[in-house]
Design a protein around this motif. Structure first.
Motif, short mmCIF file in Angstrom:
data_model
loop_
_atom_site.label_atom_id
_atom_site.label_comp_id
_atom_site.label_asym_id
_atom_site.label_seq_id
_atom_site.Cartn_x
_atom_site.Cartn_y
_atom_site.Cartn_z
N PHE A 83 0.86 -1.06 0.02
CA PHE A 83 0.10 0.04 -0.02
C PHE A 83 0.75 1.33 -0.14
O PHE A 83 2.06 1.14 0.39
CB PHE A 83 -1.07 0.02 1.31
N GLU A 84 0.17 2.37 -0.49
CA GLU A 84 1.11 3.65 -0.55
C GLU A 84 0.41 4.63 0.01
O GLU A 84 0.48 5.36 1.25
CB GLU A 84 1.34 3.73 -2.20
N TYR A 85 -0.66 5.42 -0.67
CA TYR A 85 -1.29 6.55 -0.37
C TYR A 85 -2.53 6.45 0.46
O TYR A 85 -3.40 7.29 0.54
CB TYR A 85 -1.62 7.42 -1.55
N GLU A 86 -3.34 5.21 0.73
CA GLU A 86 -4.39 4.98 1.08
C GLU A 86 -4.84 5.64 2.37
O GLU A 86 -3.98 5.61 3.24
CB GLU A 86 -4.78 3.13 0.80
N SER A 87 -5.99 6.12 2.55
CA SER A 87 -6.39 6.86 3.68
C SER A 87 -6.74 6.07 4.87
O SER A 87 -6.76 6.44 6.10
CB SER A 87 -7.54 8.03 3.34
N GLU A 88 -7.03 4.76 4.53
CA GLU A 88 -7.48 3.74 5.78
C GLU A 88 -6.43 3.35 6.16
O GLU A 88 -6.67 2.41 7.23
CB GLU A 88 -8.35 2.52 4.88
N PHE A 89 -5.23 3.76 6.22
CA PHE A 89 -3.93 3.31 7.14
C PHE A 89 -3.17 4.61 7.67
O PHE A 89 -3.44 5.63 7.36
CB PHE A 89 -3.17 2.60 6.13
N ASN A 90 -2.70 4.04 8.88
CA ASN A 90 -1.66 5.38 9.64
C ASN A 90 -0.76 5.66 8.63
O ASN A 90 -0.06 4.92 8.04
CB ASN A 90 -1.34 4.70 10.97
N LEU A 110 13.31 8.46 -4.58
CA LEU A 110 13.61 6.94 -4.39
C LEU A 110 12.18 6.40 -3.70
O LEU A 110 11.61 6.90 -2.97
CB LEU A 110 14.67 6.68 -3.68
N ASN A 111 12.02 5.11 -4.27
CA ASN A 111 10.99 4.35 -3.65
C ASN A 111 11.53 3.31 -2.34
O ASN A 111 12.36 2.60 -2.85
CB ASN A 111 10.34 3.77 -4.57
N ILE A 112 10.90 3.15 -1.24
CA ILE A 112 11.39 2.46 -0.24
C ILE A 112 9.99 1.35 0.23
O ILE A 112 9.21 1.98 0.48
CB ILE A 112 11.65 3.30 1.01
N LEU A 113 10.56 0.17 -0.24
CA LEU A 113 9.69 -0.90 0.24
C LEU A 113 9.95 -1.45 1.54
O LEU A 113 10.93 -1.73 1.88
CB LEU A 113 9.81 -2.01 -0.78
N ILE A 114 8.72 -1.28 2.45
CA ILE A 114 9.10 -1.71 3.78
C ILE A 114 7.96 -3.07 4.05
O ILE A 114 6.89 -2.87 3.81
CB ILE A 114 8.42 -0.60 4.51
N ASP A 115 8.61 -3.81 4.84
CA ASP A 115 7.62 -5.04 5.25
C ASP A 115 6.59 -4.84 6.15
O ASP A 115 6.64 -3.63 6.93
CB ASP A 115 8.66 -6.39 5.31
N SER A 116 5.83 -5.76 6.55
CA SER A 116 4.85 -5.54 7.61
C SER A 116 5.36 -5.53 8.98
O SER A 116 4.62 -4.93 9.90
CB SER A 116 3.74 -6.68 7.33
N ASN A 117 6.67 -5.68 9.31
CA ASN A 117 7.32 -5.55 10.51
C ASN A 117 7.93 -4.27 10.67
O ASN A 117 8.63 -3.99 11.60
CB ASN A 117 8.13 -6.56 10.73
N LYS A 145 3.01 -0.16 9.39
CA LYS A 145 1.74 0.46 8.85
C LYS A 145 0.48 -0.60 9.10
O LYS A 145 0.85 -1.95 8.88
CB LYS A 145 1.97 0.46 6.99
N LYS A 146 -0.51 -0.23 9.72
CA LYS A 146 -1.66 -1.18 9.86
C LYS A 146 -3.05 -0.65 9.26
O LYS A 146 -3.36 0.63 9.02
CB LYS A 146 -2.03 -0.86 11.46
N TYR A 147 -3.85 -1.51 8.85
CA TYR A 147 -5.04 -1.03 8.41
C TYR A 147 -6.10 -0.82 9.41
O TYR A 147 -6.17 -1.61 10.67
CB TYR A 147 -5.93 -2.23 7.69
N LYS A 148 -6.39 0.45 9.74
CA LYS A 148 -7.09 0.95 10.82
C LYS A 148 -8.31 0.42 11.43
O LYS A 148 -8.58 0.10 12.50
CB LYS A 148 -7.54 2.49 10.61
N LYS A 149 -9.18 -0.28 10.47
CA LYS A 149 -10.45 -0.85 11.09
C LYS A 149 -9.99 -2.21 11.41
O LYS A 149 -10.88 -2.85 12.15
CB LYS A 149 -11.16 -1.19 9.93
N THR A 150 -8.92 -3.14 11.24
CA THR A 150 -8.59 -4.33 11.65
C THR A 150 -7.44 -4.62 12.50
O THR A 150 -7.16 -5.34 13.28
CB THR A 150 -8.54 -5.27 10.38
N GLY A 151 -6.48 -3.38 12.36
CA GLY A 151 -4.99 -3.39 13.09
C GLY A 151 -4.22 -4.49 12.27
O GLY A 151 -3.08 -4.79 12.89
N ILE A 152 -4.36 -5.01 11.27
CA ILE A 152 -3.54 -5.93 10.57
C ILE A 152 -2.41 -5.00 9.97
O ILE A 152 -2.65 -4.15 9.05
CB ILE A 152 -4.13 -6.73 9.50
N ASN A 153 -1.26 -5.45 10.07
CA ASN A 153 0.24 -5.04 9.52
C ASN A 153 0.21 -5.14 8.11
O ASN A 153 -0.03 -6.60 7.83
CB ASN A 153 1.21 -5.63 10.13
#
Length: 274
Positions: free
Chosen positions: A149-156, A183-190, A244-252
């Motif tokens: 994900f990048e710019y989606e507003s549903e995330f912190n 530059l584009n930085i790819l970051i994992d769920s942790n 980064k977490k999805y706000k509604k579920t808290g999933i990384n």
């Protein structure tokens, strides 16, 4: 002729000025966070005694989301301007005998839906598009953690944990040509750095069903410059980022951040901007 053009321009400007200011979710994200997703027909519309709200009842013909499958669902909706006396550019209404595709969600503990700023829509005369239909048919298999994900507003909103300035202080001093790059930085769920690619060479790999990014790579169409090479080497030392977490579920989830890196030839100092 000039008068007609001015009239048209006035209408267009008015439309743009008063257009509803909201962001419509990617359909799969709205599907993911909804309580129910269904096709149904409004069989009843009853106004409250004060006429400020009305209740619509849907006879549901098809459920898309796994769970319980009620035959009918009721929703309380704010009444039209003629009853409330208040108008906004986000006003909408539902009518008896209309057929809808509904993404129903919980708001302040109550089940609701919206005909504005949502993928919910009337489908009497305009059927569901092929792409959205494919998403609906496969929505229950969606796993949000498998996408970038990048710019989606549903995330912190996330920033670096590792201090970047202290790393840039050790940057090389050279007479670079065009000493600025994105530059584009790819970051994992942790929150760990995975890779860095040049923006002008970025290729996104998209999922054909949900239209979300599954991977990125550098196209390598143009040779990497000396400045880009040194900038990437520096930013590669920024190992830790916020999760980064999805706000509604808290999933990384994995995500992509963009960073401007530049070098001042007069002061011989490196700098960045997220």
């Amino acid at each position: 002729m000039k008068k007609r053009i001015l009239t048209i321009l006035s209408i267009l400007i008015s439309t743009l000025t008063f257009a509803c200011d909201c962001v419509v979710y990617n359909p799969i994200l709205e599907f993911y966070s909804s309580e129910y997703v269904f096709e149904g027909e409004i069989i009843s519309k009853i106004y409250a005694k004060d006429s400020l709200t009305y209740k619509v009842t849907f006879d549901i013909s098809k459920h898309y989301k796994n769970g319980d499958f009620p035959k009918t669902l009721e929703f309380d909706v704010t009444a039209e301007e003629e009853y409330t006396g208040q108008w906004t550019s986000c006003d909408w209404s539902a009518k008896k005998n209309q057929k809808w595709l509904v993404y129903a969600y919980k708001y302040k503990g109550n089940l609701t839906f919206s005909g504005m700023c949502s993928n919910s829509k009337i489908i009497n005369n305009r059927p569901i598009g092929l792409r959205e239909q494919k998403m609906l048919d496969n929505g229950n298999s969606f796993k949000i953690e498998n996408y970038i994900f990048e710019y989606e507003s549903e995330f912190n909103y996330c920033i670096n944990v590792t201090d970047i300035n202290s790393i840039l202080e050790n940057g090389k001093i050279k007479e670079y040509k065009k000493p600025i790059t994105l530059l584009n930085i790819l970051i994992d769920s942790n929150g760990n750095l995975i890779s860095i690619t040049r923006q002008r060479e970025l290729i996104r790999k998209k999922d054909s069903i949900f239209n979300l990014t599954t991977g990125i790579e550098d196209a390598n169409r143009k040779p990497i410059t000396e400045f880009e090479k040194d900038a990437i080497e520096l930013i590669s030392q920024v190992k830790k980022w916020e999760v980064k977490k999805y706000k509604k579920t808290g999933i990384n989830v994995p995500y992509l951040r963009h960073i401007w890196v530049s070098y001042d030839l007069k002061t011989n100092k490196w700098s960045y901007e997220l």
